[in-house]
Design an enzyme around this catalytic site. Structure first.
Site, PDB file in Angstrom:
ATOM      1  CE  LYS A  41      -8.510  89.600  33.350  1.00  0.00           C
ATOM      2  NZ  LYS A  41      -8.849  88.381  34.120  1.00  0.00           N
ATOM      3  CG  HIS A  68     -18.435  82.971  34.484  1.00  0.00           C
ATOM      4  ND1 HIS A  68     -17.569  81.971  34.858  1.00  0.00           N
ATOM      5  CD2 HIS A  68     -19.505  82.355  33.942  1.00  0.00           C
ATOM      6  CE1 HIS A  68     -18.073  80.799  34.545  1.00  0.00           C
ATOM      7  NE2 HIS A  68     -19.267  81.002  33.983  1.00  0.00           N
ATOM      8  CE  LYS A 121      -5.956  77.062  33.530  1.00  0.00           C
ATOM      9  NZ  LYS A 121      -6.430  78.022  32.527  1.00  0.00           N
ATOM     10  CE  LYS A 152      -3.647  87.568  35.865  1.00  0.00           C
ATOM     11  NZ  LYS A 152      -4.587  86.701  36.539  1.00  0.00           N
ATOM     12  NE  ARG A 153      -8.550  89.310  26.187  1.00  0.00           N
ATOM     13  CZ  ARG A 153      -9.594  89.220  25.381  1.00  0.00           C
ATOM     14  NH1 ARG A 153     -10.119  88.031  25.110  1.00  0.00           N
ATOM     15  NH2 ARG A 153     -10.120  90.291  24.811  1.00  0.00           N
ATOM     16  CB  THR A 200      -8.820  79.241  35.977  1.00  0.00           C
ATOM     17  OG1 THR A 200      -8.851  80.050  34.796  1.00  0.00           O
ATOM     18  CG2 THR A 200     -10.229  79.021  36.471  1.00  0.00           C
TER      19      THR A 200
END
Ligand code: 26V
Length: 819
Positions: A564, A367, A670, A558-559, A666
């Site tokens: 990111k 992952h 969504k 998100k985290r 993900t």
């Protein structure tokens, strides 16, 4: 006539409103011990949960019995994390009794939504990896795979995030305090798990060399079962979570010495194994307790799996035909060594045959490619905690390297690279290599990620075993993420194309032609608007921020992680703010920038990013010159329940990781599925979303993964990039000089330094101009509401691929051989 196992032994419970009212009242009285006069909303939640659970359970035992009778191949999904969220509404929907239960509760004088809101979510996971596990369970039950989840029943799951003076503060979430109505304790299903001790080598009666692991300490693993109903409610699978129990209530050694307190202290210590989820999603390596947690759930699960196999089979060579074990990342990779140990030491199976069986059972999902998240364990820790497993790892390594040497004589560099043992800076066991060598298939979670696995971290294995590494692009369950989370949009879709999309998401394609239908566009836009109203109401009530619901809702949830690039989002916000301030005639598209996510408690930079976002929000939201044109909202404690509110309300989905770093993502799926347009990089599943929905319906920008690799090799000159872009320089200057933190002007200096003098590893300064240009395109498009809505509809219509039903079907066909 023989009685067919699995036939219901009690008559099925009624699903009509009257039967449900009766059940609710009975549970309120007999299970909760209250009457309507003194019942709280939580009491009603408990009564509702038990009413639903009864109706789930009546299909659960028959499902398991049917698997047994048909001797089905079982799929075991081993994961340290299952980020389930709330269960009530989801179960009602999967069982098809949502409307009746809602009516029943209302007729009993309760507010259904208020009752449902009392459920504490099961947050037994950090983020993407754990949520994926939950989506896959839903899909396995829905498409009828005999799938069993195995994990840990943490007493404390993900922490609750508070924001105090703009800073993240963590507090433990005692989610089991009021009892968990969804679990069934199984005090009879309990296995010993051993740690420490030593290995004895001896020869058996036939003269074969044998090993035995002795003098180990023991902890017990007790099972808690959670039923997992698929859509339609006919198949109900099982999630088994292990909880640590001490071996004996009183250690006789202490008890005999009259030391009662010591005995109880020991008991507490062994029970710490399942106390808490590690809240770090990428780092926190080398922690002994974490290593023990991993072995704890592996050892218990393997005993359970093999015990079930042995009920129907005596021939071990049949194991791979009846058992598939999927390793969710390397966290359960000890399965490889444990299965070898049990087969060889406890069942006297010949070593190479055991190796063959093990490999044919196991498969491993990777992952992440980030080096800091790749698990390795120090050899001395391994030796101390699992001495026999270390021997097995050494033996496997010896044979593996022998094979490599034979095929590539003289290539000692290759041997060093693929070895199970890393030698640099103290010997460590590489868990990813153990997982690869012990598996027949290895997969990545999006096409680009799988490609990079093959060309970077696992390139040697790709050459040694071509075809072993395959792709299985992630998906999300449309039941939770569309049907349950977005009832308004679901209703509209079903009105137009029927409800078969719920289990066959490709049906959404039928909406394509409605994208040009004015009336449908209007209805679609009204749904989005209503969802934005709901989110705005929450933000107003809980955070005291009032936003313009006409504004573009720009969402990044998100985290919090440097890769990111929440900071890139922040740079856009500050630039926007500067444009508004310096140009009174601008007439910008009004925006509400919504950011949510947790930082690992020890990740200082991530916590500072949260503080920066809140500092900026404070200034921007109170600047009269800005007014309604820009608002910044940090949504505290982002979790599954918040996501269910946020995803349907997003106009713009921010997926802006440095290309090559986000394995899949993900949240991107969504939000698209709920009619948001994506602004994103060529990373993870964004690439495949683009293939489906079309580049003209997204805002993709930035360096490609190849360009990122090249730029890093050549050396990125961040200072030159800043110098070349006055708007970027201005934004960084404001942040670094304390414009947003007048009480402590140098507070955010470190963040600026990372970008300017620290090498800017994630290349924010390289992508900034392209990101700003993409944001300008977003504004232009939003100024044309018809065009925006048309694109949003096409996003929804073309998301069929990203159902986790498709993902599970691919695993079942190509890895598990179980459909
Ligand atoms: C690592 C560690 C290290 C030790 C402490 C606990 C812990 C927990 C998790 C991890 C690995 C996290 C990897 C992860 O979450 N990857 C995400 O997986 C998603 C599902 O495939 C994917 O969509 C995301 O892009 C990816 O970041």
């Amino acid at each position: 006539m023989t009685k067919r196992i699995g036939a219901p032994v009690v008559p099925l419970l009624g699903d009509d409103v009257e039967s449900i009212k009766y059940a609710l009242s009975s549970h309120l009285l007999y299970t909760v011990g209250k009457e309507p006069v003194n019942a709280t909303a939580r009491d009603w939640f408990m009564a509702a949960a038990h009413t639903v659970r009864d109706r789930v359970t009546e299909h659960w035992m028959p499902t398991l019995n049917r698997y047994y009778q048909d001797d089905r191949k079982r799929v075991y999904y081993l994961s340290m994390e299952f980020l389930i969220g709330r269960t009530l509404v989801n179960s009602l929907i999967n069982l098809g009794i949502y409307d009746n239960v809602r009516t029943a509760i209302t007729e009993l004088g309760q507010d259904f939504d208020e009752v449902a809101a009392w459920e504490v979510e099961a947050a037994l996971g950090n983020g993407g990896l754990g949520r994926l596990a939950a989506c896959l369970l839903d899909s396995m039950a829905t498409i009828g795979v005999a799938g069993f989840g195995y994990g840990i029943r943490y007493d404390y799951g993900m922490f609750t995030q508070h924001v105090e003076h703009g800073w993240q503060v963590e507090s433990p979430e005692n989610w089991l305090r009021y009892g968990n109505p969804w679990e069934f304790p199984r005090p009879g299903v309990i296995y010993p798990v051993r740690f420490g001790g030593k290995v004895i080598h001896y020869r058996d009666a036939l003269g074969h060399a044998r090993s035995q692991w002795v003098d180990a300490e023991e902890v017990m693993a007790m099972a808690f079962d959670v039923p997992v109903p698929g859509y339609g409610g006919k198949v109900v699978n099982n999630l088994r979570l292990w909880s640590a129990k001490s071996t004996r209530e009183f250690d006789l050694k202490y008890f005999n010495a009259g030391n009662y307190i010591e005995a109880v202290r020991d008991k507490n210590e062994s029970e710490t194994l399942s106390k808490v989820l590690y809240p770090s999603d990428m780092t926190d390596r080398g922690k002994e307790l974490r290593f023990k947690q991993e072995y704890f759930f592996v050892a218990a699960s393997i005993q359970d799996i093999l015990g079930r196999f042995r009920k129907s089979h005596s021939d071990w060579s049949l194991l791979p035909d009846k058992v598939a074990i999927q390793l969710n990342d390397t966290h359960p990779a000890l399965v490889v060594a444990e299965l070898m140990r049990v087969l060889v030491d406890e069942h006297q199976i010949e070593w190479s045959k055991a190796g063959d069986i093990t490999r044919r059972c196991c498969a491993y999902t990777n992952h992440t490619l980030l080096p800091e998240a790749l698990e390795t364990w120090p050899v001395d820790l391994f030796q101390r905690v699992l001495p026999r497993h270390l021997e097995i790892v050494y033996q496997m390594n010896h044979e593996f390297l022998q094979g490599v040497r034979y095929r590539h004589p003289g290539d000692s560099e290759l041997l060093r690279r693929v070895s199970l043992i890393a030698e640099e800076g103290g010997q460590r066991v590489r868990m990813a290599h153990l997982a690869v060598i012990g598996s027949h298939k290895v997969n990545g979670v999006a096409a680009i990620h799988t490609g990079l696995m093959k060309s970077t971290i696992f390139s040697d294995f790709e050459h040694l075993s071509p075809g072993k590494i395959t792709n299985k692009t992630n998906g999300v369950t449309p039941r939770r993420w569309l049907l349950a989370a977005n009832p308004r949009l679901s209703r509209l879709i079903t009105e137009k194309i029927g409800d078969s999309w719920i289990t066959d998401l490709d049906q959404l394609r039928k909406l394509e032609k409605l994208a040009d239908n004015k009336a449908f566009r209007k209805a679609f836009a009204e749904v989005k608007r209503a969802n934005k109203d709901s989110l705005a109401a929450m933000m107003s009530m809980r955070l005291g921020v009032d936003v313009d619901v006409e504004s573009l809702f720009d969402v990044q949830v998100k985290r919090i992680h440097e890769y990111k690039r929440q900071l890139l989002n922040v740079l856009h916000v500050v630039t926007r703010y500067n444009r508004i301030r310096t140009n009174p005639l601008l007439n910008p598209v009004p925006r509400t920038v919504i950011i949510g996510g947790k930082a690992a408690p020890g990740y200082h930079i991530a916590k500072l990013i949260i503080k920066l976002i809140n500092d900026i929000a404070e200034v921007v939201n109170n600047d009269p010159q800005v007014g309604r044109t820009l608002k910044v909202v940090f949504v505290p404690n982002y979790n599954v329940s918040t996501a269910e509110l946020v995803m349907p309300a997003a106009d713009l989905s921010e997926q802006i990781s440095t290309a090559g770093t986000e394995a899949s993502g993900t949240g991107n799926m969504k939000m698209s599925m709920n009619g948001a347009l994506t602004i994103g990089t060529w990373d993870g599943a964004n690439v495949e979303i683009c293939e489906e929905v079309g580049e003209e319906n997204m805002f993709l920008f930035g360096l490609t993964a190849q360009e990122v690799a090249r730029r890093r090799m050549d050396g990125h000159d961040a200072q030159a990039a800043v110098a070349a872009n006055p708007e970027l320089a201005h934004a960084l200057d404001l942040i670094g000089s304390g414009f947003f933190s007048p009480d402590q002007p140098d507070r955010h200096r470190q963040l600026v330094d990372i970008l300017t003098s620290g090498g800017d590893h994630y290349l924010l300064t390289a992508d900034y101009p392209l990101y700003m240009a993409a944001q300008d395109r977003v504004d232009q498009t939003y100024r044309d509401p018809e065009d925006w809505t048309r694109k949003a509809i096409l996003n929804v219509a073309r998301m069929g691929k990203f159902s986790s039903d498709r993902t599970v079907a691919e695993y079942a066909r190509e890895i598990w051989n179980a459909i």
